[in-house]
Design an enzyme around this catalytic site. Sequence first.
Site, short mmCIF file in Angstrom:
data_model
loop_
_atom_site.label_atom_id
_atom_site.label_comp_id
_atom_site.label_asym_id
_atom_site.label_seq_id
_atom_site.Cartn_x
_atom_site.Cartn_y
_atom_site.Cartn_z
N ASP A 106 0.92 -1.09 -0.44
CA ASP A 106 -0.08 0.28 0.31
C ASP A 106 0.65 1.22 0.26
O ASP A 106 0.38 2.36 1.12
CB ASP A 106 -0.84 0.10 1.36
CG ASP A 106 -1.76 -1.23 0.82
OD1 ASP A 106 -1.87 -1.93 0.70
OD2 ASP A 106 -2.48 -1.38 2.58
N LYS B 96 -7.56 -3.84 -2.53
CA LYS B 96 -8.54 -4.61 -2.19
C LYS B 96 -9.27 -3.29 -1.19
O LYS B 96 -8.52 -2.21 -1.51
CB LYS B 96 -7.24 -5.62 -0.77
CG LYS B 96 -5.97 -4.03 0.11
CD LYS B 96 -4.69 -5.23 0.81
CE LYS B 96 -4.20 -4.22 0.81
NZ LYS B 96 -4.55 -3.60 2.53
N CYS C 2 -1.57 -2.15 8.43
CA CYS C 2 -2.24 -3.46 6.97
C CYS C 2 -0.91 -4.39 7.22
O CYS C 2 -0.96 -5.07 6.65
CB CYS C 2 -1.66 -2.88 5.43
SG CYS C 2 -3.70 -1.41 5.88
#
Length: 217
Positions: free
Chosen positions: A33, A98, A132
């Site tokens: 990310d 996602k 995350c």
Amino acid sequence: FKSMSLAATTTATAKRLAVGKLSPRSSAFLLCDIQDKFCPLIYKNETVVRTAKLLTCVARELDIPLIGTEQYPKAFGHTLPSCFADEEHLKNTPIFEKKLFSMMTPEVSTEIEKNHSVVKSFVLFGVETHVCVQQTALDLLELGHQVHIVEDGTSSMQPLDRNVALRRMASAGAFVSTAQSICFMLLGSADHPNFKAVSKLIKEHATLPNEFNDTLL
């Protein structure tokens, strides 16, 4: 004798896994990310991006699988091209969108199972450390994998969140290390056929500012 030899090999493999040694043949890199709209808000983000670039380059040199994710790109944008040496490498890297915080979505899990089933160790870097990255690490550990967190390749918006998450992951069984340490472990020896190429990448990276060093002064 054959059974004794097999038992010795199994024991040696277990010991190697227990101490967290890395081999290119059984490792994969996970880029979590690092996205253009969100990354500027991250503590020491320039170092995170520079470290990500080093790792993606090393992955290519050592033929190590690299998988990336993007958290809700409609809001947070897409993977920063500066995490790669060139556009072609970014284009050829499987990157999955996602909403789940962990990278271990059904799509990523399928990618690993289908194409990288021999992988036992995952090198994890990206943002945010306490969300995350941490949830990915815990999911992988729960599945019985080895997890290596790149300390100079991960961060959060707040330093406290980052620092606590690094300790949290280490206490859960993850290995916390630096990008240089991981790269040299993957090489194993100066006799490695890709030693010169990887060593050059490491030297170039070492000349760039590492903002996390400043926190140690």
